[in-house]
Motif scaffolding. Sequence first.
Motif, short mmCIF file in Angstrom:
data_model
loop_
_atom_site.label_atom_id
_atom_site.label_comp_id
_atom_site.label_asym_id
_atom_site.label_seq_id
_atom_site.Cartn_x
_atom_site.Cartn_y
_atom_site.Cartn_z
N HIS A 142 -25.54 -79.92 -18.23
CA HIS A 142 -26.43 -78.88 -18.32
C HIS A 142 -27.43 -79.16 -19.52
O HIS A 142 -26.81 -79.58 -20.72
CB HIS A 142 -25.28 -77.64 -19.03
CG HIS A 142 -25.20 -76.64 -17.93
ND1 HIS A 142 -26.04 -75.57 -17.86
CD2 HIS A 142 -24.07 -76.68 -16.80
CE1 HIS A 142 -25.31 -74.91 -16.89
NE2 HIS A 142 -24.49 -75.58 -16.23
N LYS A 297 -20.14 -72.19 -2.00
CA LYS A 297 -19.73 -73.08 -3.00
C LYS A 297 -18.24 -72.62 -3.25
O LYS A 297 -18.13 -71.74 -3.90
CB LYS A 297 -20.60 -72.95 -4.43
CG LYS A 297 -20.09 -73.63 -5.39
CD LYS A 297 -20.86 -73.43 -6.88
CE LYS A 297 -20.42 -74.14 -7.83
NZ LYS A 297 -21.15 -74.10 -9.22
N ILE A 302 -24.68 -74.54 -5.83
CA ILE A 302 -25.83 -73.53 -5.58
C ILE A 302 -27.15 -74.30 -5.32
O ILE A 302 -27.97 -73.94 -4.39
CB ILE A 302 -25.67 -72.22 -6.58
CG1 ILE A 302 -24.37 -71.50 -6.47
CG2 ILE A 302 -27.25 -71.44 -6.44
CD1 ILE A 302 -24.14 -70.34 -7.50
#
Length: 305
Positions: A142, A297, A302
Amino acid sequence: MVNTDEFIDEKIAEIREQVGDADAVIALSGGVDSSTAAALAYEAVGDQLTPVYVDTGLMRKGETNEIRETFSYMDSLRIVDAKDRFLDALAGVTDPEEKRHVIGEQFIREFETVAEETGAEFLVQGTIYPDRIESEGTIKSHHNVGGLPEVVDFEGIVEPMRDLYKDEVREVARELDLEEIISERMPFPGPGLAVRILGEITDEKLEVAREATHVVEEELAEYDPWQAFAAVLGKATGVKGDNRVHGYVVSVRSVESRDGMTARAQEIDWETLQRIQSRITGQNDNVSRVVYDVTHKPPATIEYE
Ligand code: XMP
């Protein structure tokens, strides 16, 4: 979160106490998390906070202008036009993790430049609870968690929403009177359209992803999806007019979810899907095919990368 009003008052007091007379910065992406964190922190310390919006060129249609207008009440807002630098850095990069890494690095460089100029001592972040969980599990890198504090030497990190889920963040956003385009905004990943384009990022693919996503968001709004978007896959043969063409395959994805950790592909009626197909292939000469992604998922994620 027990009560939104109380939460806001408490966080504003906490931010004031933590930041004092110092300056702070926040990387404002326009997503609901960073926008809400910025609005909370701005409420607390006003122009001592510099919100920095980096236009990576990987944003959706009209997004930068929406951000400019929505946050125009913040005098200290800084908008950095970094499109060319991001595209240069991404040239030739095809590996998904490397793409994320390149974008993360470039983002940090852009942000760091402004942060250093402001001399800010505090970094405000819109981290929410699921971000922390996913980061700990290193499911993916991330770019909006963990990287920034290490490069600029901040005295403190302010994360007012670190224990909230997305639906709670939206409640806070509504209570803070953030416009609906923010409070009801679909989550949009930090690396932007780049994780919805397989292979190398080019201007041409970005344009397809941007226009097609715009169509999908418009057409599927009534399904109230957690996220709905279009991704650019490989190329496939099609027929346009009298010619066979080798055009892009666009995948339409629409999912419902509570927190993005699991998701269900939405059931969309045939007529709507056909309308989406016809708009996307109609507006883009270089798209030969539109498919609908029916995968939940897990097993899929996603996003596509
Ligand atoms: P995936 O694709 O892993 O995504 O199922 C779960 C949720 O996270 C968003 N996402 C990101 N958000 N930086 C972000 O800020 C990222 O690098 C990133 N990658 C995925 C995704 O849009 C979905 O809501």
